[in-house]
Design a protein around this motif. Sequence first.
Motif, PDB file in Angstrom:
ATOM      1  N   ASP A   1     -17.860   9.274 -18.598  1.00  0.00           N
ATOM      2  CA  ASP A   1     -17.383   8.192 -19.456  1.00  0.00           C
ATOM      3  C   ASP A   1     -16.131   7.513 -18.915  1.00  0.00           C
ATOM      4  N   VAL A   2     -15.274   8.284 -18.262  1.00  0.00           N
ATOM      5  CA  VAL A   2     -13.999   7.744 -17.779  1.00  0.00           C
ATOM      6  C   VAL A   2     -13.747   8.252 -16.367  1.00  0.00           C
ATOM      7  N   LEU A   3     -13.496   7.326 -15.455  1.00  0.00           N
ATOM      8  CA  LEU A   3     -13.053   7.669 -14.100  1.00  0.00           C
ATOM      9  C   LEU A   3     -11.611   7.217 -13.968  1.00  0.00           C
ATOM     10  N   HIS A   4     -10.717   8.160 -13.714  1.00  0.00           N
ATOM     11  CA  HIS A   4      -9.318   7.785 -13.474  1.00  0.00           C
ATOM     12  C   HIS A   4      -9.000   8.010 -12.004  1.00  0.00           C
ATOM     13  N   ASN A   5      -8.922   6.893 -11.260  1.00  0.00           N
ATOM     14  CA  ASN A   5      -8.546   6.926  -9.845  1.00  0.00           C
ATOM     15  C   ASN A   5      -7.024   7.059  -9.768  1.00  0.00           C
ATOM     16  N   ASN A   6      -6.566   8.294  -9.783  1.00  0.00           N
ATOM     17  CA  ASN A   6      -5.134   8.563  -9.866  1.00  0.00           C
ATOM     18  C   ASN A   6      -4.533   9.077  -8.558  1.00  0.00           C
ATOM     19  N   ALA A   7      -5.327   9.704  -7.727  1.00  0.00           N
ATOM     20  CA  ALA A   7      -4.791  10.333  -6.520  1.00  0.00           C
ATOM     21  C   ALA A   7      -4.034   9.323  -5.663  1.00  0.00           C
ATOM     22  N   GLY A   8      -2.898   9.751  -5.131  1.00  0.00           N
ATOM     23  CA  GLY A   8      -2.116   8.874  -4.270  1.00  0.00           C
ATOM     24  C   GLY A   8      -1.085   9.657  -3.498  1.00  0.00           C
ATOM     25  N   ILE A   9      -0.562   9.033  -2.480  1.00  0.00           N
ATOM     26  CA  ILE A   9       0.486   9.645  -1.666  1.00  0.00           C
ATOM     27  C   ILE A   9       1.654   8.672  -1.559  1.00  0.00           C
ATOM     28  N   PRO A  10       2.876   9.191  -1.339  1.00  0.00           N
ATOM     29  CA  PRO A  10       4.060   8.339  -1.273  1.00  0.00           C
ATOM     30  C   PRO A  10       4.341   7.853   0.144  1.00  0.00           C
ATOM     31  N   GLN A  11       5.310   6.981   0.241  1.00  0.00           N
ATOM     32  CA  GLN A  11       5.836   6.565   1.537  1.00  0.00           C
ATOM     33  C   GLN A  11       7.342   6.755   1.511  1.00  0.00           C
ATOM     34  N   ARG A  12       7.864   7.479   2.482  1.00  0.00           N
ATOM     35  CA  ARG A  12       9.317   7.552   2.594  1.00  0.00           C
ATOM     36  C   ARG A  12       9.857   6.187   3.005  1.00  0.00           C
ATOM     37  N   ALA A  13      10.934   5.781   2.369  1.00  0.00           N
ATOM     38  CA  ALA A  13      11.505   4.460   2.640  1.00  0.00           C
ATOM     39  C   ALA A  13      11.755   4.284   4.139  1.00  0.00           C
ATOM     40  N   THR A  14      11.073   3.282   4.728  1.00  0.00           N
ATOM     41  CA  THR A  14      11.092   3.066   6.181  1.00  0.00           C
ATOM     42  C   THR A  14      11.044   1.568   6.459  1.00  0.00           C
ATOM     43  N   PRO A  15      11.894   1.045   7.322  1.00  0.00           N
ATOM     44  CA  PRO A  15      11.790  -0.371   7.686  1.00  0.00           C
ATOM     45  C   PRO A  15      10.395  -0.682   8.227  1.00  0.00           C
ATOM     46  N   VAL A  16       9.877  -1.841   7.893  1.00  0.00           N
ATOM     47  CA  VAL A  16       8.491  -2.159   8.231  1.00  0.00           C
ATOM     48  C   VAL A  16       8.234  -2.037   9.732  1.00  0.00           C
ATOM     49  N   GLU A  17       9.216  -2.374  10.569  1.00  0.00           N
ATOM     50  CA  GLU A  17       8.996  -2.307  12.018  1.00  0.00           C
ATOM     51  C   GLU A  17       8.873  -0.879  12.525  1.00  0.00           C
ATOM     52  N   ASP A  18       9.268   0.082  11.692  1.00  0.00           N
ATOM     53  CA  ASP A  18       9.172   1.489  12.088  1.00  0.00           C
ATOM     54  C   ASP A  18       7.977   2.211  11.460  1.00  0.00           C
ATOM     55  N   VAL A  19       7.188   1.503  10.665  1.00  0.00           N
ATOM     56  CA  VAL A  19       6.011   2.109  10.034  1.00  0.00           C
ATOM     57  C   VAL A  19       4.893   2.196  11.073  1.00  0.00           C
ATOM     58  N   SER A  20       4.342   3.380  11.255  1.00  0.00           N
ATOM     59  CA  SER A  20       3.263   3.554  12.228  1.00  0.00           C
ATOM     60  C   SER A  20       1.936   3.079  11.650  1.00  0.00           C
ATOM     61  N   GLU A  21       1.020   2.729  12.534  1.00  0.00           N
ATOM     62  CA  GLU A  21      -0.328   2.365  12.082  1.00  0.00           C
ATOM     63  C   GLU A  21      -0.988   3.530  11.354  1.00  0.00           C
ATOM     64  N   GLU A  22      -0.730   4.741  11.820  1.00  0.00           N
ATOM     65  CA  GLU A  22      -1.312   5.918  11.182  1.00  0.00           C
ATOM     66  C   GLU A  22      -0.840   6.032   9.726  1.00  0.00           C
ATOM     67  N   THR A  23       0.455   5.832   9.502  1.00  0.00           N
ATOM     68  CA  THR A  23       0.993   5.877   8.142  1.00  0.00           C
ATOM     69  C   THR A  23       0.380   4.786   7.283  1.00  0.00           C
ATOM     70  N   TRP A  24       0.311   3.565   7.829  1.00  0.00           N
ATOM     71  CA  TRP A  24      -0.276   2.449   7.093  1.00  0.00           C
ATOM     72  C   TRP A  24      -1.722   2.767   6.689  1.00  0.00           C
ATOM     73  N   ASP A  25      -2.516   3.200   7.641  1.00  0.00           N
ATOM     74  CA  ASP A  25      -3.923   3.463   7.367  1.00  0.00           C
ATOM     75  C   ASP A  25      -4.106   4.578   6.342  1.00  0.00           C
ATOM     76  N   GLN A  26      -3.292   5.621   6.448  1.00  0.00           N
ATOM     77  CA  GLN A  26      -3.427   6.734   5.517  1.00  0.00           C
ATOM     78  C   GLN A  26      -3.095   6.302   4.087  1.00  0.00           C
ATOM     79  N   LEU A  27      -2.037   5.525   3.926  1.00  0.00           N
ATOM     80  CA  LEU A  27      -1.659   5.071   2.589  1.00  0.00           C
ATOM     81  C   LEU A  27      -2.724   4.157   1.985  1.00  0.00           C
ATOM     82  N   ILE A  28      -3.267   3.267   2.774  1.00  0.00           N
ATOM     83  CA  ILE A  28      -4.317   2.380   2.262  1.00  0.00           C
ATOM     84  C   ILE A  28      -5.572   3.179   1.914  1.00  0.00           C
TER      85      ILE A  28
END
Length: 247
Positions: free
Chosen positions: A84-111
């Motif tokens: 009856d109810v699906l709650h898509n709740n699972a998620g992971i955080p991102q440590r505050a990081t300037p965008v130029e220092d964010v790795s592609e791996e981190t980006w892909d994992q968060l998305i």
Amino acid sequence: MDSDGRVVLVTGAGSGMGKAIAREFGSTGAAVACADIDRRAATETKRAIQSADGDAIAVEADVSESEDVQEMIERTVSELGGLDVLHNNAGIPQRATPVEDVSEETWDQLIDVNLKSAFLGTKHALPHLRERNGVILNTASTAAIRPRTGLSAYVASKGGMVALTKQLAKELAPDVRVNAICPVATETPMLDEFSGADLSVGDMESTIPMEQLATPQDVATAAVFLASDEADMITGTALEVDGGRDI
């Protein structure tokens, strides 16, 4: 609010907001599938619900993997009798990081974990939800509305969750209602993961007019309301559980 007779699947149910959401649904009469990548944590939530005379199962699943999500849905339907109810709740955080220092791996994992998971959950659950005029809930974030410093990947994932919620609400009406919850910084084990040189927990709290962080129970109460008959006319909204942060 009454959840009697409903079957609810909560992802990320092993800790934090997900655990509180699963327990709140269980306490209001729902049968709950507690899904988490951590089997032990999911089992602990299941046992907590059962110890309060509720009905629950534990499901181990990586919500970023299609096969895992499909099996999670199938187990829920098979063992609890429907969905009856699906709650898509699972998620992971991102440590505050300037965008130029964010790795592609981190980006892909968060998305993948924070956004793709909701697509996969909806895709595989939809036939069952349509049968019962069900509800989809998505955990987004106030960061999708008022971004904070250094959270580019996280904000993108949660902004996408809000946009996906609105799209699905339009596409699936009138058969299935779809809403998002946007919690402000919440007292969970994940909270410290967001901090960094430019973003402390104290900084987060100081921007909230109510002068306090949210609790997992605040989010759980909102989830049970949005899934209830009392919210029957609410779809496509992103409910801010934020103590005024987004004003």
